[in-house]
Enzyme design. Structure first.
Site, PDB file in Angstrom:
ATOM      1  N   CYS A  69       0.820  -1.212   0.000  1.00  0.00           N
ATOM      2  CA  CYS A  69       0.000   0.000   0.000  1.00  0.00           C
ATOM      3  C   CYS A  69       0.853   1.259   0.000  1.00  0.00           C
ATOM      4  O   CYS A  69       0.645   2.167  -0.801  1.00  0.00           O
ATOM      5  CB  CYS A  69      -0.930   0.007   1.210  1.00  0.00           C
ATOM      6  SG  CYS A  69      -1.950   1.489   1.309  1.00  0.00           S
ATOM      7  N   CYS A  74      -1.532   1.797  -2.896  1.00  0.00           N
ATOM      8  CA  CYS A  74      -2.501   2.878  -2.668  1.00  0.00           C
ATOM      9  C   CYS A  74      -1.886   4.272  -2.676  1.00  0.00           C
ATOM     10  O   CYS A  74      -2.391   5.179  -3.340  1.00  0.00           O
ATOM     11  CB  CYS A  74      -3.204   2.688  -1.322  1.00  0.00           C
ATOM     12  SG  CYS A  74      -3.440   0.998  -0.788  1.00  0.00           S
ATOM     13  N   LYS A  77      -0.117   5.336  -6.045  1.00  0.00           N
ATOM     14  CA  LYS A  77      -1.198   5.385  -7.036  1.00  0.00           C
ATOM     15  C   LYS A  77      -2.012   6.660  -6.882  1.00  0.00           C
ATOM     16  O   LYS A  77      -2.316   7.358  -7.849  1.00  0.00           O
ATOM     17  CB  LYS A  77      -2.075   4.142  -6.860  1.00  0.00           C
ATOM     18  CG  LYS A  77      -3.303   4.027  -7.759  1.00  0.00           C
ATOM     19  CD  LYS A  77      -4.545   4.659  -7.163  1.00  0.00           C
ATOM     20  CE  LYS A  77      -4.937   4.155  -5.811  1.00  0.00           C
ATOM     21  NZ  LYS A  77      -5.498   2.813  -5.782  1.00  0.00           N
ATOM     22  N   TYR A 209      -9.970  -2.736 -10.126  1.00  0.00           N
ATOM     23  CA  TYR A 209      -9.492  -1.456  -9.582  1.00  0.00           C
ATOM     24  C   TYR A 209      -8.279  -0.933 -10.348  1.00  0.00           C
ATOM     25  O   TYR A 209      -8.258   0.200 -10.832  1.00  0.00           O
ATOM     26  CB  TYR A 209      -8.992  -1.637  -8.142  1.00  0.00           C
ATOM     27  CG  TYR A 209      -9.982  -1.816  -7.051  1.00  0.00           C
ATOM     28  CD1 TYR A 209     -10.260  -0.777  -6.171  1.00  0.00           C
ATOM     29  CD2 TYR A 209     -10.598  -3.040  -6.828  1.00  0.00           C
ATOM     30  CE1 TYR A 209     -11.115  -0.946  -5.104  1.00  0.00           C
ATOM     31  CE2 TYR A 209     -11.459  -3.222  -5.761  1.00  0.00           C
ATOM     32  CZ  TYR A 209     -11.715  -2.176  -4.903  1.00  0.00           C
ATOM     33  OH  TYR A 209     -12.568  -2.346  -3.849  1.00  0.00           O
ATOM     34  N   GLU A 213      -7.975   2.371 -12.708  1.00  0.00           N
ATOM     35  CA  GLU A 213      -7.236   3.506 -12.161  1.00  0.00           C
ATOM     36  C   GLU A 213      -6.065   3.909 -13.056  1.00  0.00           C
ATOM     37  O   GLU A 213      -5.862   5.106 -13.317  1.00  0.00           O
ATOM     38  CB  GLU A 213      -6.755   3.162 -10.747  1.00  0.00           C
ATOM     39  CG  GLU A 213      -7.908   3.103  -9.755  1.00  0.00           C
ATOM     40  CD  GLU A 213      -7.541   2.514  -8.408  1.00  0.00           C
ATOM     41  OE1 GLU A 213      -8.310   2.695  -7.456  1.00  0.00           O
ATOM     42  OE2 GLU A 213      -6.472   1.862  -8.302  1.00  0.00           O
ATOM     43  N   HIS A 468     -25.743  22.917   1.693  1.00  0.00           N
ATOM     44  CA  HIS A 468     -26.025  23.475   0.366  1.00  0.00           C
ATOM     45  C   HIS A 468     -25.108  24.661   0.072  1.00  0.00           C
ATOM     46  O   HIS A 468     -24.853  25.489   0.937  1.00  0.00           O
ATOM     47  CB  HIS A 468     -27.481  23.941   0.304  1.00  0.00           C
ATOM     48  CG  HIS A 468     -27.889  24.441  -1.050  1.00  0.00           C
ATOM     49  ND1 HIS A 468     -28.144  23.588  -2.106  1.00  0.00           N
ATOM     50  CD2 HIS A 468     -28.057  25.697  -1.526  1.00  0.00           C
ATOM     51  CE1 HIS A 468     -28.470  24.310  -3.168  1.00  0.00           C
ATOM     52  NE2 HIS A 468     -28.419  25.601  -2.843  1.00  0.00           N
ATOM     53  N   GLU A 473     -25.425  16.602  -0.434  1.00  0.00           N
ATOM     54  CA  GLU A 473     -26.785  16.790   0.044  1.00  0.00           C
ATOM     55  C   GLU A 473     -27.799  15.935  -0.725  1.00  0.00           C
ATOM     56  O   GLU A 473     -28.904  15.687  -0.235  1.00  0.00           O
ATOM     57  CB  GLU A 473     -27.188  18.263  -0.018  1.00  0.00           C
ATOM     58  CG  GLU A 473     -27.330  18.830  -1.413  1.00  0.00           C
ATOM     59  CD  GLU A 473     -27.755  20.303  -1.407  1.00  0.00           C
ATOM     60  OE1 GLU A 473     -28.700  20.635  -0.670  1.00  0.00           O
ATOM     61  OE2 GLU A 473     -27.124  21.099  -2.129  1.00  0.00           O
TER      62      GLU A 473
END
Length: 495
Positions: A69, A74, A77, A209, A213, A468, A473
């Site tokens: 990772c 991760c 990447k 993935y 990616e 908002h 939302e």
């Protein structure tokens, strides 16, 4: 010092036997190994951990503290995703008044240099974490001699043995290659993160993935990208509706998709790598990336010496507490092939340390684990997909969806919608799953994951006041049911 450990499913206090070098010996200093060793040490255990020498590209004798990772997964990447995202941002900025005169040049080597500096820094951070926790670090490749003995080997052939009351295996996994003629011409994600030159033409094989990616990364940096995968849609295992959205976004960004297509042969030519598909198509690429899955790193561990069982792909078999078939040997993370995500390995390692050394009987909880695909824009999900909910449902499922043009796109004129989805149990009103594809999806879904973990209902979502203007939302304003689906009428899919 008295300690507590798990015995036949019950936590019982036991006295130290005193005949071992360590209470715990950990093989592998990736996310799971570091977490397990550090937490065990915090409970008073004497802990050692072994790891291979650091290098950005892993091999039989190269690895590094932080594991896949941090060093070749991760983290690097995500750094490249950040870099690739600026291309679209520059284009979008024009309608916001930014006047960019002349060419915008991208320096791949500079990004690569800064990426490498960061993972070198993090490798050092992980070493300091272990040092500060009082964990002994040993460099080399660990393997089992028996259920209480680890042999650490060096590249020069020297070996040293250590005994431990408990052994934790956290060796992770490695990228696998497709067995076709010319496979040696292809690269894996390890090499893709450290290429000396940015490819102008890239072919990617895979629909998961990593494939999606890297397609986004290289396309965002200006490369021509062809993505080949066997199914009709990429990202098998995710919600089919959201997979369709991701595929549309990839095409919208200029990535050429080749569904239902495999590669059959690679060969070297003067113009680059010649790629031949199983449909007879031919094209030339500078780089061919195999992103076709990962294999557990269990082959060199000599597991049979301790009676540790593995499955057909080499994943170590464990019980619900991460204990192997040898009672003193435990395993966490990708080497067990449960849910192969870094935060899950951290959870498993934490539960292991609490159970074995902390006097707490704790099992990993795999319910409502959120995840993200860092495509551009990203996809993030938590809980059940619509298909999974129907598989598990005893009654009808309510599906709420929202597809809209983000405010930013209304000015930039980018034709790319954000899509959100909630899957709800019609009888209990409980939200079973949430998905989002669009900017900031992982940041938003992480918060939604807490709600699902707490058992939130659709009424809870509806009663929440939104922020908002924000995309988030929409999750609390989806009032109208898009469709009601019965398990008996669930669609058959082979996507």
């Amino acid at each position: 010092m008295a300690r507590k450990m798990l015995v036949d499913g019950e936590v019982a206090a036991v006295a130290d036997a005193g005949q071992y070098d360590y209470d715990l010996f950990v093989i592998g200093a990736g996310s799971g190994g570091v977490r397990g060793s550090r937490f065990a040490a915090s409970f008073g255990a004497k802990v050692a951990i072994c790891e291979l020498p650091f290098h950005p590209i892993s091999s039989e004798w190269l690895g590094g503290h932080g594991g896949t990772c941090v060093i070749r997964g991760c983290v690097p990447k995500k750094i490249l995703v950040y870099g690739a995202s600026f291309g679209g941002e520059f284009e979008d900025s024009k309608n916001f008044g930014w006047e960019i005169n002349g060419d915008i040049n991208f320096n791949w080597k500079k990004l690569l240099e800064n990426k490498t500096k960061e993972i070198v820094r993090l490798n050092g951070v992980y070493q300091r974490i272990l040092t500060n926790a009082g964990v002994t670090m040993i460099e080399g490749a660990g393997s089992l001699v028996d259920a209480h003995t680890v042999e650490v080997s060096q590249p020069d052939g020297s070996k040293q043995r250590y005994t431990a009351k408990h052994i934790l295996i956290a060796t992770g996994s490695h990228a696998q290659r497709v067995n076709i003629p010319g496979k040696e011409l292809a690269i894996t994600s390890d090499e893709a993160l450290s290429l000396e030159e940015l490819p102008k033409r890239a072919v990617i094989l895979g629909g998961g993935y990593i494939a999606v990616e890297f397609a986004s990364i290289w396309r965002g940096m200006g490369a021509e990208v062809d993505l080949f995968y066997r199914r009709e849609l990429p990202l098998r295992g995710f919600d089919d509706e959201m997979r369709t959205v991701v595929a549309s976004n990839l095409e919208g960004r200029g990535i050429k998709l080749h569904p239902g297509t495999n590669l059959s042969e690679l060969s070297k030519t003067a113009d680059g790598i010649k790629v031949v598909t199983d449909k007879g198509e031919e094209l030339i690429a500078d780089v061919v990336l195999f992103a076709t899955g990962r294999t557990p790193n269990s082959q060199r561990l000599n597991l049979q010496a301790a009676g540790v069982e593995v499955d057909q792909i080499g994943a170590i078999k464990v019980d619900e507490y991460s204990r192997t078939s040898a009672p003193s040997v435990w395993a966490v993370g990708d080497v067990t092939n449960r849910i192969n995500l870094t935060p899950v390995a951290l959870m498993e390692a934490t539960c292991f340390a609490k159970t074995v050394f902390g006097g707490q009987e704790v099992k990993p909880d795999y319910g409502d684990v959120p995840c993200a695909v860092f495509s551009i824009p990203p996809l993030s999900v938590v809980g059940l997909s619509e298909q999974q909910a129907l598989e598990e449902a005893n009654g009808d499922i309510l599906v709420f969806t929202s597809s809209f043009n983000p405010m930013k796109n209304s000015i930039s004129k980018r034709q790319e919608k954000t899509v959100m989805k909630l899957v709800v149990d019609a009888e209990t009103d409980r939200v079973l799953g949430a998905s989002m594809c669009g900017p900031d999806a992982p940041e938003i879904i992480q918060g939604i994951a807490i709600a699902l973990k707490c058992g939130a209902t659709k009424a809870n979502f509806d009663s929440t006041v939104g922020i908002h203007p924000s995309a988030a939302e929409e999750f609390v304003t989806m009032r109208t049911v898009t469709r009601r689906v019965s398990p008996t009428s669930k669609p058959k899919t082979n996507l």
